[in-house]
Design a protein around this motif. Structure first.
Motif, mmCIF file in Angstrom:
data_model
loop_
_atom_site.group_PDB
_atom_site.id
_atom_site.type_symbol
_atom_site.label_atom_id
_atom_site.label_comp_id
_atom_site.label_asym_id
_atom_site.label_seq_id
_atom_site.Cartn_x
_atom_site.Cartn_y
_atom_site.Cartn_z
ATOM 1 N N PRO A 180 1.439 95.746 17.098
ATOM 2 C CA PRO A 180 2.557 96.549 17.578
ATOM 3 C C PRO A 180 3.838 95.790 17.896
ATOM 4 N N ARG A 181 3.748 94.492 18.241
ATOM 5 C CA ARG A 181 4.966 93.804 18.676
ATOM 6 C C ARG A 181 5.232 92.499 17.943
ATOM 7 N N ILE A 182 4.229 91.869 17.387
ATOM 8 C CA ILE A 182 4.425 90.638 16.637
ATOM 9 C C ILE A 182 3.938 90.848 15.211
ATOM 10 N N SER A 183 4.433 90.016 14.315
ATOM 11 C CA SER A 183 3.911 90.048 12.954
ATOM 12 C C SER A 183 2.641 89.231 12.896
ATOM 13 N N PRO A 184 1.615 89.704 12.199
ATOM 14 C CA PRO A 184 0.448 88.854 11.978
ATOM 15 C C PRO A 184 0.860 87.572 11.264
ATOM 16 N N ASN A 185 0.083 86.525 11.456
ATOM 17 C CA ASN A 185 0.348 85.285 10.750
ATOM 18 C C ASN A 185 0.090 85.475 9.249
ATOM 19 N N ILE A 186 1.133 85.307 8.462
ATOM 20 C CA ILE A 186 1.026 85.373 7.001
ATOM 21 C C ILE A 186 1.354 83.973 6.513
ATOM 22 N N ALA A 187 0.352 83.237 6.057
ATOM 23 C CA ALA A 187 0.523 81.804 5.880
ATOM 24 C C ALA A 187 -0.125 81.294 4.600
ATOM 25 N N VAL A 188 0.419 80.183 4.120
ATOM 26 C CA VAL A 188 -0.188 79.410 3.042
ATOM 27 C C VAL A 188 -1.033 78.313 3.685
ATOM 28 N N TRP A 189 -2.256 78.124 3.162
ATOM 29 C CA TRP A 189 -3.177 77.139 3.727
ATOM 30 C C TRP A 189 -3.605 76.143 2.656
ATOM 31 N N PRO A 190 -4.148 74.995 3.064
ATOM 32 C CA PRO A 190 -4.464 73.940 2.095
ATOM 33 C C PRO A 190 -5.433 74.338 0.991
ATOM 34 N N ASN A 191 -6.338 75.275 1.249
ATOM 35 C CA ASN A 191 -7.318 75.639 0.227
ATOM 36 C C ASN A 191 -6.682 76.374 -0.956
ATOM 37 N N GLU A 192 -5.482 76.929 -0.774
ATOM 38 C CA GLU A 192 -4.774 77.636 -1.855
ATOM 39 C C GLU A 192 -3.287 77.282 -1.742
ATOM 40 N N PRO A 193 -2.910 76.071 -2.124
ATOM 41 C CA PRO A 193 -1.586 75.546 -1.785
ATOM 42 C C PRO A 193 -0.414 76.241 -2.456
ATOM 43 N N ASN A 194 -0.658 76.978 -3.542
ATOM 44 C CA ASN A 194 0.433 77.663 -4.235
ATOM 45 C C ASN A 194 0.389 79.171 -4.032
ATOM 46 N N ALA A 195 -0.303 79.621 -3.015
ATOM 47 C CA ALA A 195 -0.488 81.057 -2.789
ATOM 48 C C ALA A 195 0.822 81.744 -2.422
ATOM 49 N N ASN A 196 0.840 83.056 -2.621
ATOM 50 C CA ASN A 196 1.983 83.900 -2.249
ATOM 51 C C ASN A 196 1.479 85.039 -1.361
ATOM 52 N N PRO A 197 0.996 84.725 -0.142
ATOM 53 C CA PRO A 197 0.346 85.753 0.676
ATOM 54 C C PRO A 197 1.295 86.841 1.155
ATOM 55 N N LEU A 198 2.587 86.533 1.286
ATOM 56 C CA LEU A 198 3.520 87.550 1.767
ATOM 57 C C LEU A 198 3.648 88.699 0.770
ATOM 58 N N ALA A 199 3.572 88.389 -0.516
ATOM 59 C CA ALA A 199 3.603 89.458 -1.522
ATOM 60 C C ALA A 199 2.391 90.368 -1.372
ATOM 61 N N ALA A 276 2.983 77.920 11.991
ATOM 62 C CA ALA A 276 4.399 78.023 11.629
ATOM 63 C C ALA A 276 4.686 77.409 10.263
ATOM 64 N N ILE A 277 4.071 76.275 9.942
ATOM 65 C CA ILE A 277 4.315 75.694 8.625
ATOM 66 C C ILE A 277 3.742 76.608 7.541
ATOM 67 N N GLY A 278 2.590 77.213 7.809
ATOM 68 C CA GLY A 278 2.028 78.159 6.844
ATOM 69 C C GLY A 278 2.932 79.358 6.615
ATOM 70 N N GLU A 279 3.527 79.879 7.694
ATOM 71 C CA GLU A 279 4.441 81.013 7.561
ATOM 72 C C GLU A 279 5.710 80.619 6.812
ATOM 73 N N SER A 280 6.231 79.428 7.116
ATOM 74 C CA SER A 280 7.435 78.965 6.426
ATOM 75 C C SER A 280 7.184 78.840 4.934
ATOM 76 N N LEU A 281 6.044 78.274 4.570
ATOM 77 C CA LEU A 281 5.702 78.146 3.154
ATOM 78 C C LEU A 281 5.494 79.511 2.510
ATOM 79 N N ALA A 282 4.957 80.465 3.253
ATOM 80 C CA ALA A 282 4.762 81.807 2.694
ATOM 81 C C ALA A 282 6.089 82.425 2.285
ATOM 82 N N HIS A 283 7.122 82.240 3.096
ATOM 83 C CA HIS A 283 8.431 82.787 2.756
ATOM 84 C C HIS A 283 9.065 82.004 1.605
ATOM 85 N N LEU A 284 8.908 80.700 1.602
ATOM 86 C CA LEU A 284 9.410 79.898 0.494
ATOM 87 C C LEU A 284 8.729 80.274 -0.823
#
Length: 312
Positions: A180-199, A276-284
Motif C-alpha cells: 500500500p505505501r512502498i514499492s516491492p523490491n524489483i531487483a536484478v540479482w547475481p544468478n540472472e545478471p542480465n534480467a529485466n524484472p521491471l518489465a 538498492a543496487i538491484g533496484e538501480s540495475l532493474a531500472h537501467l
C-alpha cells in the motif's frame, strides 16, 4: 531490517486452518507461533501451509511449521526451487559469480566488504525448506473454508509470486506483489545478471486490473487497503518517475553504483545496499532493453550506461 514486520494470515478451513506465509526463521518468530498455537487455533489442526514466494520472511519457517503440524505445503515450483537452491548452495563458484556481478555494478572496496558480510545470509534465515510440496500454478483454485481462492501469479519481485484471490469474499492476499505505501523490491540479482524484472513486474499488473473496485487487499507489509486500481496506477507512476531519473542521470556513462547514489540519497545499511543496487540495475536494464540507454563494458570490467535515445 528497516522493514521490521510481516503480515501472515490464518484462514479458517472447516475443521482446521490454512496458514499463508510463515515468517523468518528466528527464535522470537517461533515463540509468537507457539503462542498462536496455544491460544488462537481452538484445538483445530493446521491443514495447509501456503507460501507466496521464496523470500525468507515468507518461507523461512515453512519447514519448521510442516514438521510441527504435518500440514501440506503449497507453493509455486520456481519459488520452491529457488528456496531449496539458495538454502543449500554455498559453493565458492556461486560466491565468485556474485563477486563478479557486484564488481561489474561498480562496487568499491567498502561496498564489497558489506556484501561479503552478508555471505550465506539466506541459509541462516530459513529452516529446512520442505523436500515435498504441492505445486501452485496460475489459475489453480485452492478450496479453503468453503471458498475458492484462485492463484494469480505475479512477476518481477520473485519468479512466480502466488497471490490468492477469493471472489466470494472480495479479498486478495497480495503478498509482496502489491503493497500500500512502498514499492516491492524489483531487483536484478547475481544468478540472472542480465534480467529485466521491471518489465515483468509492470506487465503483470494486467492480471489484477479486472478485479472488483471494492476488493480488500491483504498485503504482507503495512495495513490492508482498498483501491487496487488506484494503487497499481501509483506504482506504475512511481517506476516511470524512477526510470526518468535514471535516464536523466546517464548523460555521461554511469555504473549501477553511481546511479544508485542518484536514486537513493540517504545512507544505506548493508541490507538496504544490496536491495538498492538491484533496484538501480532493474531500472537501467529496462531502459537498455528499450534502447533508451546503451551499455558499455570498460577495461576495468565495470558496466556503464549512457543515453542512446530519448525516453518516454
Amino acid at each position: 531490517f528497516k522493514l521490521d514486520h510481516i503480515n501472515l494470515w490464518l484462514l479458517a478451513d472447516g475443521d482446521g486452518w490454512t496458514i499463508v506465509d510463515t515468517g523468518i526463521a528466528r527464535p522470537e518468530v517461533k515463540e509468537l507461533w507457539e503462542r498462536i498455537f496455544a491460544a488462537r487455533l481452538g484445538g483445530k489442526p493446521v491443514r495447509r501451509i501456503v507460501v507466496t514466494h521464496f523470500h525468507p520472511d515468507h518461507v523461512g519457517l515453512a519447514g519448521w511449521l510442516q514438521a510441527k503440524t504435518g500440514a501440506e505445503v503449497l507453493m509455486p515450483l520456481a519459488e520452491w526451487a529457488f528456496a531449496r537452491m539458495l538454502s543449500q548452495d554455498e559453493s565458492d563458484e556461486t560466491h565468485a559469480a556474485s563477486v563478479a556481478f557486484y564488481h561489474a555494478a561498480g562496487f568499491d572496496a567498502g561496498q564489497m566488504a558489506a556484501f561479503e558480510g552478508r555471505r550465506d545470509r539466506y541459509a541462516s534465515s530459513v529452516s529446512t525448506i520442505p523436500r515435498v510440496m504441492h505445486r501452485l500454478r496460475e489459475d489453480d483454485v485452492v478450496p479453503i473454508g468453503g471458498h475458492g481462492w484462485r492463484v494469480i501469479v505475479g512477476l518481477g519481485h520473485s519468479p512466480e509470486h502466488a497471490c490468492l484471490w477469493c471472489e466470494d469474499l472480495r479479498v486478495l492476499i497480495s503478498g509482496d506483489q502489491i503493497l500500500p505505501r512502498i514499492s516491492p523490491n524489483i531487483a536484478v540479482w547475481p544468478n540472472e545478471p542480465n534480467a529485466n524484472p521491471l518489465a515483468f513486474y509492470l506487465g503483470s499488473f494486467a492480471k489484477f486490473r479486472g478485479l472488483p473496485d471494492d476488493v480488500l487487499v491483504l498485503p504482507s507489509h503495512d495495513r490492508p487497503f482498498r483501491g487496487l486500481d488506484w494503487r497499481l496506477d501509483e506504482l506504475a507512476d512511481h517506476h516511470r518517475e524512477r526510470l526518468q531519473r535514471t535516464w536523466d542521470a546517464c548523460a555521461a556513462p554511469l555504473s549501477g553504483t553511481e546511479v544508485l547514489k542518484r536514486l537513493f540519497e540517504r545512507p544505506l545499511d548493508p541490507h538496504q545496499l544490496m536491495f538498492a543496487i538491484g533496484e538501480s540495475l532493474a531500472h537501467l536494464h529496462w531502459l537498455a532493453t528499450d534502447g533508451a540507454l546503451a551499455r558499455e563494458i570498460g577495461a576495468d570490467g565495470v558496466h556503464r550506461f549512457r543515453r542512446a535515445k530519448a525516453f518516454g
